[in-house]
Motif scaffolding. Structure first.
Motif, PDB file in Angstrom:
ATOM      1  N   UNK A   1      19.027   2.301  33.935  1.00 55.76           N
ATOM      2  CA  UNK A   1      18.188   1.172  34.352  1.00 55.76           C
ATOM      3  C   UNK A   1      17.647   1.284  35.758  1.00 55.76           C
ATOM      4  N   UNK A   2      18.357   2.014  36.607  1.00 50.04           N
ATOM      5  CA  UNK A   2      17.906   2.045  38.000  1.00 50.04           C
ATOM      6  C   UNK A   2      17.977   3.468  38.541  1.00 50.04           C
ATOM      7  N   UNK A   3      17.529   3.613  39.756  1.00 44.98           N
ATOM      8  CA  UNK A   3      17.672   4.915  40.412  1.00 44.98           C
ATOM      9  C   UNK A   3      18.129   4.702  41.848  1.00 44.98           C
ATOM     10  N   UNK A   4      18.883   5.680  42.346  1.00 43.77           N
ATOM     11  CA  UNK A   4      19.385   5.604  43.713  1.00 43.77           C
ATOM     12  C   UNK A   4      18.817   6.778  44.492  1.00 43.77           C
ATOM     13  N   UNK A   5      18.137   6.466  45.585  1.00 44.74           N
ATOM     14  CA  UNK A   5      17.624   7.527  46.456  1.00 44.74           C
ATOM     15  C   UNK A   5      18.727   7.834  47.466  1.00 44.74           C
ATOM     16  N   UNK A   6      19.628   8.747  47.101  1.00 44.55           N
ATOM     17  CA  UNK A   6      20.809   9.008  47.928  1.00 44.55           C
ATOM     18  C   UNK A   6      20.436   9.753  49.212  1.00 44.55           C
ATOM     19  N   UNK A   7      19.485  10.684  49.113  1.00 45.26           N
ATOM     20  CA  UNK A   7      18.996  11.427  50.287  1.00 45.26           C
ATOM     21  C   UNK A   7      17.479  11.318  50.270  1.00 45.26           C
ATOM     22  N   UNK A   8      16.921  10.906  51.414  1.00 46.00           N
ATOM     23  CA  UNK A   8      15.518  10.519  51.434  1.00 46.00           C
ATOM     24  C   UNK A   8      14.749  11.275  52.528  1.00 46.00           C
ATOM     25  N   UNK A   9      14.074  12.338  52.138  1.00 46.51           N
ATOM     26  CA  UNK A   9      13.225  13.091  53.063  1.00 46.51           C
ATOM     27  C   UNK A   9      14.009  13.531  54.308  1.00 46.51           C
ATOM     28  N   UNK A  10      15.170  14.089  54.063  1.00 49.02           N
ATOM     29  CA  UNK A  10      16.081  14.446  55.155  1.00 49.02           C
ATOM     30  C   UNK A  10      15.788  15.847  55.689  1.00 49.02           C
ATOM     31  N   UNK A  11      15.695  15.940  57.005  1.00 42.96           N
ATOM     32  CA  UNK A  11      15.577  17.261  57.654  1.00 42.96           C
ATOM     33  C   UNK A  11      16.628  17.360  58.749  1.00 42.96           C
ATOM     34  N   UNK A  12      17.355  18.451  58.759  1.00 41.37           N
ATOM     35  CA  UNK A  12      18.299  18.708  59.852  1.00 41.37           C
ATOM     36  C   UNK A  12      18.646  20.195  59.818  1.00 41.37           C
ATOM     37  N   UNK A  13      19.210  20.668  60.920  1.00 46.22           N
ATOM     38  CA  UNK A  13      19.646  22.064  60.905  1.00 46.22           C
ATOM     39  C   UNK A  13      20.887  22.233  61.764  1.00 46.22           C
TER      40      UNK A  13
ATOM     41  N   UNK B   1      23.331  30.086  59.816  1.00 48.61           N
ATOM     42  CA  UNK B   1      22.690  28.811  60.134  1.00 48.61           C
ATOM     43  C   UNK B   1      22.404  28.085  58.815  1.00 48.61           C
ATOM     44  N   UNK B   2      22.265  26.754  58.911  1.00 54.47           N
ATOM     45  CA  UNK B   2      21.926  25.956  57.725  1.00 54.47           C
ATOM     46  C   UNK B   2      20.731  25.086  58.086  1.00 54.47           C
ATOM     47  N   UNK B   3      19.736  25.057  57.216  1.00 60.18           N
ATOM     48  CA  UNK B   3      18.579  24.186  57.468  1.00 60.18           C
ATOM     49  C   UNK B   3      18.266  23.384  56.213  1.00 60.18           C
ATOM     50  N   UNK B   4      18.064  22.101  56.404  1.00 61.85           N
ATOM     51  CA  UNK B   4      17.655  21.215  55.316  1.00 61.85           C
ATOM     52  C   UNK B   4      16.272  20.714  55.689  1.00 61.85           C
ATOM     53  N   UNK B   5      15.290  20.980  54.821  1.00 57.35           N
ATOM     54  CA  UNK B   5      13.902  20.648  55.176  1.00 57.35           C
ATOM     55  C   UNK B   5      13.310  19.684  54.163  1.00 57.35           C
ATOM     56  N   UNK B   6      13.071  18.465  54.605  1.00 60.95           N
ATOM     57  CA  UNK B   6      12.414  17.434  53.788  1.00 60.95           C
ATOM     58  C   UNK B   6      13.031  17.302  52.398  1.00 60.95           C
ATOM     59  N   UNK B   7      14.338  17.213  52.367  1.00 58.54           N
ATOM     60  CA  UNK B   7      15.059  17.168  51.091  1.00 58.54           C
ATOM     61  C   UNK B   7      15.270  15.723  50.627  1.00 58.54           C
ATOM     62  N   UNK B   8      15.015  15.489  49.349  1.00 53.98           N
ATOM     63  CA  UNK B   8      15.335  14.200  48.735  1.00 53.98           C
ATOM     64  C   UNK B   8      16.179  14.443  47.499  1.00 53.98           C
ATOM     65  N   UNK B   9      17.075  13.485  47.236  1.00 52.87           N
ATOM     66  CA  UNK B   9      17.874  13.542  46.015  1.00 52.87           C
ATOM     67  C   UNK B   9      17.935  12.135  45.410  1.00 52.87           C
ATOM     68  N   UNK B  10      17.433  12.026  44.204  1.00 57.68           N
ATOM     69  CA  UNK B  10      17.425  10.736  43.511  1.00 57.68           C
ATOM     70  C   UNK B  10      18.336  10.848  42.296  1.00 57.68           C
ATOM     71  N   UNK B  11      19.281   9.900  42.171  1.00 57.30           N
ATOM     72  CA  UNK B  11      20.110   9.834  40.964  1.00 57.30           C
ATOM     73  C   UNK B  11      19.482   8.800  40.041  1.00 57.30           C
ATOM     74  N   UNK B  12      19.163   9.217  38.832  1.00 54.30           N
ATOM     75  CA  UNK B  12      18.527   8.274  37.908  1.00 54.30           C
ATOM     76  C   UNK B  12      19.535   7.821  36.863  1.00 54.30           C
ATOM     77  N   UNK B  13      19.742   6.511  36.790  1.00 57.49           N
ATOM     78  CA  UNK B  13      20.584   5.946  35.741  1.00 57.49           C
ATOM     79  C   UNK B  13      19.687   5.447  34.625  1.00 57.49           C
TER      80      UNK B  13
END
Ligand code: ATP
Length: 367
Positions: free
Chosen positions: A17-29, A3-15
């Motif tokens: 000058x800016x940052x990209x919130x590519x994954x934002x508080x994602x939960x799924x299984x 099984x795979x579970x993703x719990x409240x995961x966020x991923x921010x890419x920081x450049x």
């Protein structure tokens, strides 16, 4: 399997000058053996989610579990996942056989065992005749099958497919789509599959995760997502043509609750009136699919407009009808119907098949 579970995961890419919130508080299984499809528009964070599960990216926060084990400290090679990419990523100088055998060789699997597994997998994918060719001597569809085969021979716990069919022409896409579905039925391995094609998502998934801006907007069985979208984004993203949305307000006309919209005043009855009765004078949007609107007169929800476009799809017509307000509805008519641009027509909406969404930015489902 796993099984795979993703719990409240966020991923921010920081450049710089800016940052990209590519994954934002994602939960799924994904349950053991489940085929879970992540679908959404370009840039919504699908690939990043897969890369996080594979261990190719690290989350800024949240937990990822494979078989109930937190894999934060587990290297990609030890996660026992196999990823199939859109661009195949085959080794051009190796034969099909060697491409498929490579992962097993790296793991020091005995030669006899490698040979057995490669030939068995090649048979499964119809690649037996092609084992001695190099990738440059294969069609796109054949190369993609080799990429899938290379993942399968390893017998991983989880398959991660990142838009594996997007480089193929329409006919091949359908063929390989059916093969992947059949393969899953046979192997019963957990699959996380990314696509931006809503039809592919519906056809393949046991469940579908509709994503937007790094978040899951709805996680459900394909039919449920189609029949009861949780919000306006899902309603518009899933289904072709896209769901019609008619703007209007809920008003009271004596004792009757009415939707006052672009195509006239439509009385609401029973459960719908009860659900929307408290929203008097609020802006809402009525959603209805083209297949639930027809040419004709009568019924509680009917209106008139002018035909502005007719698309012939062979088995049916998509007729675009414009109201005086400028709003447009697309309806499906049978291919034998005679209807022309500029013609004034009447149309009937199937009352039991309408959806209501809040008129604000989120557009949550009201009923
Ligand atoms: P597509 O369907 O176009 O492949 P996607 O839904 O898979 O899109 P991602 O590739 O996950 O989207 O990207 C999500 C967002 O993160 C995008 O805005 C993208 O530009 C950004 N992004 C992805 N990888 C990086 C990176 N390494 N550095 C900076 N930004 C990134």
């Amino acid at each position: 399997m796993a099984s795979v579970a993703i719990e409240k995961v966020s991923k921010v890419f920081r450049g710089r000058r800016d940052e990209v919130r590519a994954v934002d508080d994602l939960s799924l299984s994904a349950a053991d053996g489940e085929f879970l499809v992540l679908v959404g528009p370009s840039g919504c964070g699908k690939s990043t989610t897969l890369r996080l599960v594979a261990g190719l990216e690290r989350p800024n926060c949240g937990v990822i579990r494979i078989n109930d084990r937190d894999v934060a400290k587990v290297a990609p090679k030890d996660r026992d996942v196999a990823m199939v990419f859109q661009d195949y990523a085959l080794y051009p100088h190796m034969t099909v056989y060697k491409n498929m055998a490579f992962g097993l060789k790296m793991r020091k699997t005995p030669r006899g065992e490698i040979d057995r597994q490669v030939r068995e997998t090649a048979e499964l994918l119809g690649l037996t005749e092609l084992l001695e060719r190099r990738p440059g001597q294969l069609s796109g569809g054949e190369q993609q099958r080799v990429a899938v085969g290379r993942a399968i021979v390893r017998k991983p716990n989880v398959f991660l497919f990142d838009e594996p069919l997007s480089n193929l022409d329409a006919k091949l896409r359908l063929e390989l789509r059916a093969q992947i579905k059949a393969l899953h039925r046979r192997l019963q391995t957990t699959i996380l599959y990314v696509t931006h094609d809503q039809q592919e998502a519906m056809a393949l998934g046991d469940r579908v995760v509709v994503m937007n801006e790094g978040r899951a907007r709805q996680i459900d069985a394909p039919q449920r997502v189609y029949d009861r979208p949780d919000d306006r984004f899902v309603a518009e993203f899933i289904g072709a043509p896209t769901m019609n949305l008619v703007r209007g307000r809920i008003v009271k006309d004596g004792d009757i609750v009415v939707f006052d919209g672009d195509f006239g005043r439509w009385g609401l009855s029973g459960e719908v009136a009860a659900a929307l009765g408290g929203l008097e004078d609020c802006a809402v949007e009525l959603g209805v699919r083209a297949s639930d609107v027809s040419l004709g007169e009568g019924g509680a929800m009917s209106g008139t407009g002018q035909v502005c476009l007719v698309e012939s799809l062979g088995d049916c017509l998509h007729v675009h009808v414009r109201a005086k307000s400028g709003a447009t509805v697309v309806l499906r008519a049978s291919s034998g119907v005679s209807v022309e641009v500029d013609q004034e027509v009447s149309m009937v909406v199937e009352v039991a098949r309408v959806h209501f969404f809040a008129g604000d930015e989120v557009g949550a489902r009201l009923c």
